[in-house]
Design a protein around this motif. Structure first.
Motif, PDB file in Angstrom:
ATOM      1  N   ALA A 148       0.827  -1.211   0.000  1.00 24.31           N
ATOM      2  CA  ALA A 148       0.000   0.000   0.000  1.00 24.31           C
ATOM      3  C   ALA A 148       0.858   1.256   0.000  1.00 24.31           C
ATOM      4  CB  ALA A 148      -0.908  -0.001   1.225  1.00 24.31           C
ATOM      5  N   PHE A 149       0.500   2.208  -0.866  1.00 26.04           N
ATOM      6  CA  PHE A 149       1.135   3.520  -0.885  1.00 26.04           C
ATOM      7  C   PHE A 149       0.482   4.418   0.167  1.00 26.04           C
ATOM      8  CE2 PHE A 149       1.360   2.072  -5.359  1.00 26.04           C
ATOM      9  CZ  PHE A 149       2.740   2.060  -5.521  1.00 26.04           C
ATOM     10  N   ASN A 150       1.267   5.207   0.836  1.00 28.71           N
ATOM     11  CA  ASN A 150       0.737   6.262   1.696  1.00 28.71           C
ATOM     12  C   ASN A 150       0.721   7.533   0.864  1.00 28.71           C
ATOM     13  OD1 ASN A 150       0.076   8.120   3.645  1.00 28.71           O
ATOM     14  ND2 ASN A 150       1.783   7.650   5.019  1.00 28.71           N
ATOM     15  N   SER A 153     -12.305   9.266   7.283  1.00 28.23           N
ATOM     16  CA  SER A 153     -11.453   8.388   8.088  1.00 28.23           C
ATOM     17  C   SER A 153      -9.966   8.605   7.837  1.00 28.23           C
ATOM     18  CB  SER A 153     -11.801   6.913   7.804  1.00 28.23           C
ATOM     19  OG  SER A 153     -11.461   6.565   6.469  1.00 28.23           O
ATOM     20  N   ALA A 154      -9.628   9.494   6.921  1.00 24.40           N
ATOM     21  CA  ALA A 154      -8.227   9.627   6.496  1.00 24.40           C
ATOM     22  C   ALA A 154      -7.316  10.069   7.634  1.00 24.40           C
ATOM     23  CB  ALA A 154      -8.119  10.602   5.331  1.00 24.40           C
ATOM     24  N   ASP A 155      -7.822  10.916   8.539  1.00 26.34           N
ATOM     25  CA  ASP A 155      -6.980  11.445   9.613  1.00 26.34           C
ATOM     26  C   ASP A 155      -7.163  10.719  10.938  1.00 26.34           C
ATOM     27  OD1 ASP A 155      -5.844  13.355   7.981  1.00 26.34           O
ATOM     28  OD2 ASP A 155      -7.385  14.845   8.411  1.00 26.34           O
ATOM     29  N   ILE A 160      -4.122   4.258   3.179  1.00 29.53           N
ATOM     30  CA  ILE A 160      -3.685   4.929   1.954  1.00 29.53           C
ATOM     31  C   ILE A 160      -3.743   6.447   2.104  1.00 29.53           C
ATOM     32  CG2 ILE A 160      -4.274   5.281  -0.486  1.00 29.53           C
ATOM     33  CD1 ILE A 160      -5.407   2.379  -0.419  1.00 29.53           C
ATOM     34  N   GLY A 161      -4.717   6.935   2.877  1.00 23.26           N
ATOM     35  CA  GLY A 161      -4.917   8.370   2.998  1.00 23.26           C
ATOM     36  C   GLY A 161      -5.861   8.905   1.937  1.00 23.26           C
ATOM     37  N   LEU A 162      -6.843   8.105   1.547  1.00 25.38           N
ATOM     38  CA  LEU A 162      -7.778   8.498   0.490  1.00 25.38           C
ATOM     39  C   LEU A 162      -8.654   9.672   0.927  1.00 25.38           C
ATOM     40  CD1 LEU A 162      -9.010   5.156  -1.076  1.00 25.38           C
ATOM     41  CD2 LEU A 162      -8.141   7.130  -2.316  1.00 25.38           C
ATOM     42  N   ARG A 163      -8.729  10.669   0.050  1.00 28.16           N
ATOM     43  CA  ARG A 163      -9.633  11.811   0.224  1.00 28.16           C
ATOM     44  C   ARG A 163     -10.205  12.145  -1.150  1.00 28.16           C
ATOM     45  NH1 ARG A 163      -9.088  14.883   4.827  1.00 28.16           N
ATOM     46  NH2 ARG A 163      -7.337  14.421   6.207  1.00 28.16           N
TER      47      ARG A 163
END
Length: 613
Positions: free
Chosen positions: A317-319, A509-511, A519-522
């Motif tokens: 997984a990429f951050n 949920s990203a933060d 992943i940090g999806l937004r």
């Protein structure tokens, strides 16, 4: 309008919502996602995948990996002992041979509003905590509110559509909903593991603890060595032992779990008779690691049990919080350099299948072009989604398995050039002149042999991937703090995905450090697809929404998909009785029992060793 007046009107609206459909609703012994009849009728005696007359007794010895420092599974702190859930009962019980049906456990009856505006649970008057105190509606309300206020942030996403909890009577509790189109919510509320209010009021719920918790489930904690082992003992007078959902299950008097720092050591311990069952994750060990006289003569059993659950996504997984990974072309390029076919042939004994879907091994996987139903969902988002979503079926790159991946390297280099990268002094550098370099964080030693060929392929294009192995506590803390570039991650899926998708992919949920949005999806388009899936009003609609979401995630290149196997690979010493039928969605360990006529595996191993002298 004043704040107090708004509050008053809002409260009045909730009361009306709570009473909506009251006359028409009828308490049931079970509830299903789309109101289809449950498999088992109201007068059922037991599930068909159990032996209702299974004998009680014996000790089941298991192994786990990494250690533990907490017995509180509800907070985003510590490394939790993974079987602590056996201490708790939930309002309902999820049958293991139906996709998504909940039968009454603590709640002997469930009443779902016809318009899905609320769900009401009727507490079984016999329900008791282990100290003999009755379980009440107040305990249910306390549990919910405590999880929302002090628990893992995951709960706030999971239960985001709950407006309020109302204690109507000592044994009757109602959950009112903000929206009426979240069909899964009544069922997932039934999965609440109920906490004793009287026990927790004198303790700090937000802190990790190794104090044995008070529960109401089939087992209690009897003994532990922090991080090393734990012993659970069956509650002989468990209040629910004769309920239909429990009959024929939880047959061992004790369950002992020993923790190992290295799974190769654990495998040797298993073969030496130190524990009874091993769930194998390594293709190499499954192919070669169990060869022994005990396996050949039947004292040890090795079996692959079909797994009918979606396997979800396991991936690198990429951050994308890192600027390095915010360009989709860079992510696609890095994914092209993982040679699955070579790894499968050389490392995995050709035992794996390549994963290409976030809902792999299910009808929800987007393995064909979008149909009319999906296009209705996707079309309003056309400008926000990659064009391939509408015109191509996503497939990971395929090589011939000989380790030579010229075509993939050529395409990766082209993508990186389009993103502004160039080769300089044998290094790939970006538009800012900085090298394309990142760290891959892991805690499992066995993953390194898979990463090293990937690292080599990256290096041949001047890309520097450093492999950083950390211990389990550091890994957990860094994951929660999002302090990583790239890592190995999994997103498990069920046959009825729903509210947990917010925790996986939604901007909200990203933060949150406890969420699985690693992943940090937004992405507003992904948010809408997640919300649409949660509010699907039929199985057909759920499948269409899942496939639409799948496509958006696939073509975002947020991960490098790994591989999967659609079986549970289990090895165990031949001293257990098992029901004739295995549940469709599990391998059914808690339905097994000890066959007292067969010797302990440790005794067998010692005897065999002496025979060979």
């Amino acid at each position: 309008m004043t704040h107090s007046l708004r509050t008053l009107l809002h409260g009045a609206g909730l009361l009306l919502l709570g009473f909506a459909g009251l006359v028409q609703a009828d308490p049931q012994h079970a509830i299903t996602l789309y109101d289809e009849p449950p498999k088992y009728p109201a007068d059922y005696r037991h599930f068909e995948y159990v032996n209702p007359d299974a004998p009680k007794g014996g000790t089941l010895r298991l192994a786990d990996y990494g250690g533990f420092d907490s017995l509180n599974p509800f907070i985003p702190k510590g490394n939790v002992e993974r079987r602590i859930g056996m201490v708790y009962d939930s309002l309902t019980y999820h049958a293991q041979d139906e996709p998504f049906t909940e039968y009454g456990l603590i709640a002997e009856k469930i009443e779902k509003a016809p318009d899905n505006g609320f769900v009401r649970f009727y507490i079984n008057p016999k329900a008791r905590f282990h100290d003999g105190r009755p379980i009440t509606a107040e305990d249910v309300k306390f549990t919910f509110e405590t999880l929302i206020e002090h628990g893992d942030p995951m709960y706030r996403h999971y239960y985001a559509d709950v407006a309020q909890v109302v204690v109507e009577e000592p044994l009757k509790v109602r959950f009112d909903f903000k929206h009426r189109d979240n069909r899964e919510l009544p069922l997932i509320l039934g999965q609440l593991q109920i906490l004793p209010k009287h026990w927790w009021e004198s303790r700090d719920f937000a802190k990790t603890s190794l104090e044995a918790p008070l529960g109401s489930g089939p087992y209690r904690v009897a003994k532990l060595e922090s991080g090393r082992s734990i012993r659970y003992e069956r509650v002989a007078d468990w209040w629910a032992k004769d309920l239909p959902v429990s009959r024929g299950q939880y047959n061992f008097d004790a369950i002992v779990v020993d923790y190992y720092r290295d799974m190769s050591v654990a495998l040797e311990a298993f073969k030496g008779g130190q524990f009874d069952l091993n769930l194998e994750y390594s293709a190499k060990d499954w192919a070669t690691g169990y060869e022994s006289a005990a396996l050949n003569d039947g004292r040890m059993i090795k079996k692959a049990v079909p797994n009918h659950n979606p396997v979800g996504m396991q991936a690198f997984a990429f951050n994308i919080r890192r600027p390095l990974f915010q360009d989709r072309r860079v992510r696609e390029a890095l994914g092209l350099l993982f040679d699955f076919e070579w790894s499968n042939k050389q490392l995995f004994f050709s035992s794996y299948k390549r994963t290409s879907s976030y809902f792999e091994n299910s009808e929800m996987a987007a393995h064909q072009l979008p149909d009319k139903e999906e296009l209705k969902i996707l079309e309003p988002l056309r400008e926000q989604l990659p064009p391939e979503v509408f015109s191509e079926v996503y497939r990971p790159p395929v090589t011939n398995g000989d380790g030579i991946i010229r075509d993939q390297k050529r395409r990766a280099y082209q993508l990186l050039q389009e993103a502004g990268y160039r080769i300089e002094n044998d290094r790939m550098v970006g538009p800012d002149g900085k090298p394309l370099a990142f760290e891959f964080m892991l805690h499992q030693t066995n993953l390194e042999r898979i990463l090293l060929p990937y690292k080599r392929n990256l290096g041949e294009l001047g890309i520097d991937m450093q492999i950083r192995r950390v211990d389990v506590p550091q890994y957990i803390n860094r994951m929660r703090n999002r302090d990583f570039d790239m890592t190995s991650a999994t997103w498990p899926q069920s046959n009825s995905p729903g509210n947990e998708q917010r925790e996986f992919w939604h901007s909200s949920s990203a933060d949150n450090p406890g969420s699985r949005n690693f992943i940090g999806l937004r992405d507003p388009a992904v948010d809408r697809l997640v919300d649409g899936l949660i509010r699907a009003d039929s199985r057909k609609g759920l499948v269409a929404h899942a496939r639409a979401l799948d496509r958006a995630l696939q073509w975002g290149f947020y991960v490098v998909p790994n591989y999967h196997v659609n079986t549970w690979r289990i090895a165990y010493w031949n001293r257990f009785g098992q029901p004739q039928k295995t549940p469709l969605y599990d391998y059914g360990l808690m339905t097994w029992w000890q066959d007292s006529d067969k010797p302990q595996p440790r005794d067998e191993a010692v005897a065999h060793k002496e025979e060979g002298r």
